[in-house]
Design an enzyme around this catalytic site. Structure first.
Site, PDB file in Angstrom:
ATOM      1  N   CYS A  29     -39.243 -57.936 -31.422  1.00 14.75           N
ATOM      2  CA  CYS A  29     -39.548 -58.942 -32.430  1.00 14.75           C
ATOM      3  C   CYS A  29     -38.266 -59.282 -33.180  1.00 14.75           C
ATOM      4  CB  CYS A  29     -40.640 -58.473 -33.389  1.00 14.75           C
ATOM      5  SG  CYS A  29     -40.180 -57.014 -34.346  1.00 14.75           S
ATOM      6  N   CYS A  32     -36.463 -56.623 -35.110  1.00 16.15           N
ATOM      7  CA  CYS A  32     -35.600 -55.718 -34.345  1.00 16.15           C
ATOM      8  C   CYS A  32     -34.164 -56.248 -34.350  1.00 16.15           C
ATOM      9  CB  CYS A  32     -36.092 -55.578 -32.910  1.00 16.15           C
ATOM     10  SG  CYS A  32     -37.734 -54.840 -32.734  1.00 16.15           S
ATOM     11  N   ASP A 458     -29.465 -90.499 -31.277  1.00 18.33           N
ATOM     12  CA  ASP A 458     -28.498 -90.919 -30.263  1.00 18.33           C
ATOM     13  C   ASP A 458     -28.864 -92.326 -29.817  1.00 18.33           C
ATOM     14  OD1 ASP A 458     -26.541 -90.667 -28.046  1.00 18.33           O
ATOM     15  OD2 ASP A 458     -28.360 -90.676 -26.829  1.00 18.33           O
TER      16      ASP A 458
END
Length: 758
Positions: A29, A32, A458
């Site tokens: 996760c 961690c 863009d």
């Protein structure tokens, strides 16, 4: 897509820093990743960023610290670390192997088996009419592999966390499921639950000693299946995080025709070799339609280069001897011979790939609310369960009653609703999005949609079609437009130049048919010329003076960035054709919808300012919000500058040159009609290529995020409200399991409301 990382200590002044990238294993996760990052940054002079999505740590460290010390620190934290193997040229036969993902396949198998086994367990427990003599033993047989094998990743992670004094949602999943399963085993083998006539009803009466006749196998098996579902969805998103880089690198040519001298006589021959064997100074051939193998200089030939896949430029660039060309662009015209000047990691394509990699390593997945709270929630629940057992045992002396109340606390706190909160909302939201032409990659991309205030668009392929189109036909006095089109289209139909193809397609559509040229040739510096219907016709530049009306039209077109082509017959100018990248019909409406969402639209392009401002006027973007003549690598800088000004930026693009900017923006939206690199680097993909879908995507993302947060608030609120009841003995484990099931039903029902989004 912003970075959330622990603040690293400042490097020691005057200290030369080395850099290393470590592959981190064992993270389950985002918390961690935060734990590993925190441990590394505690080392003197070390600055580390750990990316859970890519499972990599980017580390800067001073002299006196070795890579082995960094690896040892990670290992002591409870995870694995190693230096990635050095890059080597990929062989064509190895390319298919890169698509394999055994980790995700194993997780999918674990989820499938667990779900199939858990479903009948849940149905038997919750529907008394389905229960038969000894049904509980069948449930045990089905639930045991789900809890032991299906939940093994959670048990393993919980054990690792416990060894290092930490707790996550894995801890709660493991403790809750094992407690429910362990109690069921006790009740079946040493209690009354194993009797043949045992039935599992919804008895709401409160009893202190009825735990010996109840089993909670549906709780243990159902929680494991639901949490595995959430992990699988998360793993799919993680797997895609590294695909942008692969898509970039796959743009390049795989092999190349190199010119090698013969042994004698000074003649040369073509030898096709893998691109990896090219060296600086090699001369190679690029035929029409082929990709240019690497950056170089043209030594022979004249052609037009289509660089739209790499640079986003809609207009092909004419090249001749002495001009530079870029690897991965396409030769759209004649045969070229190119001398390699940069290879491998030095090419423009490789530099852009590094930009995308750096942008992706600089972004961490937004920690889910459940993971952030679990650091406090899990230890508190465990303490409450232990305290409940101790208080009940001290007050009543009844071990069964005490254990029943403690198990009720653990089961009521089991994160079944928490496990459903994100994946159910995400599944319904993404399913509805797919119907609308919107692909959402995962819950981690939704957090910033609510705060976005600026959307960078863009131009080429996003606001415009990205294809050259015949726009206008202006004929000289006394000449019919149809005649101009027929003569120009006849010649251009024989050419491979993209502008010529646009003219030929437009002429054929407007005239209904084109004559065949009697003669055709490319005229360097002029265009094309030939004989059509007995006349000498040229299309391109006109050496003489143009009539006043045609000269005015040509000047106006060029001032707006359009390409003006002169058509002449027997040395006399007949007309002017204008060719340009057309604005999509829906772009103006899309800009209005984005403004209605409170977003400021900004047009970003590598084209010249005249073209950019003309497009901006057509769609309703202010001239002050036009950023033109930007190199591909500078687009990232534009996004970063806007973010430094305090803006939360969404980026919409479609080209390879947009990939790094999409990865850098707070929210990246890729047009589904664009390149794979742009799509994989983005957070949201607009499948239809319609810019209006960008507004729908942001609205849907915000709605999905609100639903996820609503689900999490309910799930945590339910736990907080129910825990005191369980601790007080007002809920036996069976009632707790039923309440947990109701919580899950509520979360699913709330998520299903997203189906009505429009």
């Amino acid at each position: 897509m912003t970075t959330t990382s622990t603040t690293a200590p400042a490097p020691l002044e005057g200290t030369a820093l080395s850099r290393v990238e470590l592959a981190i294993g064992g993270m389950t996760c985002a918390s961690c990743a935060a734990r590993v990052e925190k441990k590394l940054n505690r080392l003197d002079g070390v600055s580390a960023t750990v990316n859970f999505a890519t499972e990599k740590a980017k580390i800067s460290y001073p002299a006196g610290i070795e890579v082995a010390d960094l690896i040892a620190t990670v290992v002591k934290t409870g995870y694995t670390a190693e230096e990635p193997p050095p890059p080597r040229p990929e062989r064509p036969e190895e390319a298919p192997a890169a698509d394999e993902d055994p980790e995700s396949a194993a997780l999918r198998s674990r989820l499938t088996v667990s779900a199939l086994l858990a479903l009948p367990v849940v149905l038997l427990a919750m529907i008394p009419a389905l229960q038969f003599d000894n049904w509980q033993w069948l449930s045990l047989t089905l639930a045991a592999p789900v809890v032991v094998w299906g939940g093994l990743p959670f048990h393993r992670a919980a054990l690792t966390n416990a060894r290092h004094g930490a707790a996550t949602m894995d801890t709660l999943v493991s403790v809750g499921t094992l407690a429910a399963f362990g109690w069921s085993l006790w009740a079946l083998f040493w209690g009354d639950a194993g009797m043949p006539g045992m039935r599992h009803g919804f008895d709401l009466t409160i009893s202190r000693t009825d735990g010996a006749s109840a089993v909670y196998l549906e709780v243990a098996a159902g929680v494991v299946a639901f949490i595995l579902l959430g992990r699988y969805l998360e793993a799919r998103s993680k797997r895609r995080a590294g695909a942008a880089l692969k898509a970039l690198l796959e743009l390049g040519a795989k092999d190349v025709a190199v010119l090698r001298p013969e042994a004698a006589g000074g003649a040369v021959r073509e030898v096709r070799v893998p691109v990896a064997r090219l060296v600086v100074g090699d001369r190679f051939v690029v035929r029409p339609g082929e990709k240019i193998a690497t950056d170089g200089i043209v030594t022979e030939g004249v052609s037009a280069i289509d660089a739209s896949m790499l640079t986003g430029e809609s207009v092909p660039v004419d090249v001749t001897v002495g001009d530079s060309v870029t690897g991965a662009t396409v030769n759209a015209g004649g045969r070229l011979v190119v001398e390699a000047t940069r290879i491998g990691a030095d090419t423009q394509l490789a530099r852009m790939a590094r930009l995308v990699e750096d942008a992706q390593n600089g972004k961490a997945q937004v920690q889910r609310l459940a993971d952030r709270i679990s650091g406090i929630f899990v230890p508190v629940v465990l303490l409450i369960a232990l305290g409940t057992f101790g208080v009940w045992l001290g007050v009543t002396g009844d071990t069964v009653a005490a254990f029943t109340a403690a198990v009720a606390v653990l089961i009521i706190a089991c994160p079944c609703a928490l496990g459903l909160a994100t994946p159910t909302a995400l599944m319904v939201g993404t399913g509805r999005g797919a119907q609308l032409g919107i692909l959402i990659k995962g819950p981690e991309v939704l957090e910033s949609t609510r705060r976005v205030d600026t959307v960078v668009l863009d131009k080429t392929g996003t606001v415009t079609t990205g294809r050259m189109t015949l726009r206008e036909v202006h004929a000289a006095e006394g000449t019919a437009e149809k005649d101009v089109l027929r003569l120009a289209g006849a010649l251009e139909h024989a050419s491979e130049h993209p502008i010529a193809r646009a003219i030929a397609a437009g002429a054929e559509e407007r005239t209904g048919g084109l004559p065949a040229p009697e003669h055709f040739e490319n005229a360097p510096g002029v265009g094309v010329r030939g004989r059509v219907e007995g006349h000498e016709v040229t299309v391109g530049r006109f050496p003489g003076a143009l009539p006043e009306n045609l000269a005015r039209v040509k000047a106006e077109a060029e001032a707006e960035g359009r390409t003006a082509v002169v058509v002449a017959r027997d040395g006399e100018a007949l007309g002017v054709l204008t060719v340009a990248d057309a604005v999509k019909e829906t772009s103006a409406e899309a800009v209005r919808q984005l403004r209605a969402l409170g977003l400021r639209p900004v047009l970003l392009t590598g084209d010249n300012r005249a073209v950019a401002e003309a497009v901006a006027r057509a769609v309703g973007i202010d001239a002050g919000d036009v950023i033109a003549e930007v190199l591909p690598e500078e687009k990232v800088g534009v996004v970063r500058r806007l973010r430094d000004e305090g803006r939360v930026v969404a980026m919409v693009g479609d080209g390879v040159n947009d990939a790094a900017a999409l990865a850098t923006a707070d929210l990246g939206l890729a047009m589904g009609t664009g390149t794979d690199a742009a799509i994989e680097a983005s957070d949201l993909t607009l499948v239809r290529g319609d810019l209006r879908v960008a507004a729908d995507a942001i609205r849907l993302s915000r709605r999905t995020l609100a639903t996820i947060k609503g689900n999490l608030v309910w799930a945590f609120g339910y736990n907080v409200a129910a825990l005191p009841l369980a601790a007080a003995g007002l809920l036996n484990p069976m009632i707790a399991g039923a309440a947990m099931a109701f919580s899950s039903v509520f979360v699913v029902t709330n998520s299903l409301r997203l189906r009505a989004f429009s």
